[in-house]
Write an enzyme that holds these catalytic residues in place. Sequence first.
Site, mmCIF file in Angstrom:
data_model
loop_
_atom_site.group_PDB
_atom_site.id
_atom_site.type_symbol
_atom_site.label_atom_id
_atom_site.label_comp_id
_atom_site.label_asym_id
_atom_site.label_seq_id
_atom_site.Cartn_x
_atom_site.Cartn_y
_atom_site.Cartn_z
ATOM 1 N N CYS A 117 -0.252 -9.995 4.075
ATOM 2 C CA CYS A 117 0.144 -8.874 3.216
ATOM 3 C C CYS A 117 1.523 -8.408 3.682
ATOM 4 O O CYS A 117 2.235 -9.168 4.353
ATOM 5 C CB CYS A 117 -0.900 -7.757 3.248
ATOM 6 N N ARG B 78 -4.406 -4.615 4.293
ATOM 7 C CA ARG B 78 -5.137 -5.609 3.503
ATOM 8 C C ARG B 78 -5.441 -6.890 4.263
ATOM 9 O O ARG B 78 -6.583 -7.381 4.234
ATOM 10 C CB ARG B 78 -4.343 -5.925 2.219
ATOM 11 N N ASP C 119 -1.922 -2.236 -2.842
ATOM 12 C CA ASP C 119 -1.546 -1.721 -1.520
ATOM 13 C C ASP C 119 -2.122 -0.309 -1.348
ATOM 14 O O ASP C 119 -1.762 0.602 -2.096
ATOM 15 C CB ASP C 119 -0.009 -1.691 -1.449
HETATM 16 P P1 4NP Z 1 -0.488 -3.699 4.053
HETATM 17 O O1 4NP Z 1 -0.128 -2.150 3.742
HETATM 18 O O2 4NP Z 1 0.636 -4.536 3.504
HETATM 19 O O3 4NP Z 1 -1.761 -3.900 3.314
HETATM 20 O O4 4NP Z 1 -0.622 -3.780 5.562
HETATM 21 C C1 4NP Z 1 1.087 -1.566 4.103
HETATM 22 C C2 4NP Z 1 1.300 -1.153 5.390
HETATM 23 C C3 4NP Z 1 2.493 -0.555 5.724
HETATM 24 C C4 4NP Z 1 3.468 -0.356 4.778
HETATM 25 C C5 4NP Z 1 3.265 -0.775 3.479
HETATM 26 C C6 4NP Z 1 2.075 -1.389 3.141
HETATM 27 N N1 4NP Z 1 4.685 0.293 5.141
HETATM 28 O O5 4NP Z 1 5.512 0.543 4.235
HETATM 29 O O6 4NP Z 1 4.911 0.580 6.316
#
Ligand code: 4NP
Length: 161
Positions: free
Chosen positions: A11, A17, A126
Site C-alpha cells: 500500500c 492496509r 485508504d
Molecule cells: P496505508 O495508509 O497506505 O494503508 O498504510 C496510509 C498511511 C499513511 C499515510 C497515508 C496512507 N500518510 O499519508 O502518511
Amino acid sequence: MCNSCSVLFVCLGNICRSPAGEGLLQHSIDTYKLQGTIKIDSAGTIGYHSGKPADHRMRNAALNRGIPLLSLSRKITVEDLHSFNLIIAMDRENLADIQRMAPHPTAKLNLLSDFLGDDWPSDVPDPYYGGDDGFEYVLDMIEAACPSIIDSISSLNDPDQ
Ligand code: 4NP
C-alpha cells in the site's frame, strides 16, 4: 501446491492496509494449516513510516478479530519485484507506482480486488484520514479476498522445481 512461495502486500504507507493483508493472510494460512512454506510480507511505496508498527487503529481493529498485526513498515525495493512470487497492491495508484519501478518484474502483480467479485470496489479505500468504519471495511475486504488469494498461491509455479 507451491511449497516455497512468497506473497508481498503493498500500500502507500505500509501502516494500515498492507499490514492488515499480511496479518489476515497469515492467519488464514495458519487456520487452514496449508502445507509448505509460504512467506508473507508487506511494504509501502513511500518510506515515510519506515520502522514503525502498524497504525494503532488498524492493529486494534484486527486484534478485535483475533489477529495481531506485528509488522514494521518498510519501503518496497526493486529486488522485491524479482524475489516475491506474487505482489498484491491495495489500489491502482500503488499498482502503477510498483509497475514504474521495474519494466519486467518476475513477480505476478495483482490488485487485491482481482481476488473479489464485482460488488467490491477496485481499490481498497485508504482509511488513514477517516473513522473507525474505514478500518473495518479494509478488514472486511481483505478477509473476503483471502480464500481466492490462497487458491491463487496454490496454482503458482514452485520456484524450487
Ligand atoms: P496505508 O495508509 O497506505 O494503508 O498504510 C496510509 C498511511 C499513511 C499515510 C497515508 C496512507 N500518510 O499519508 O502518511
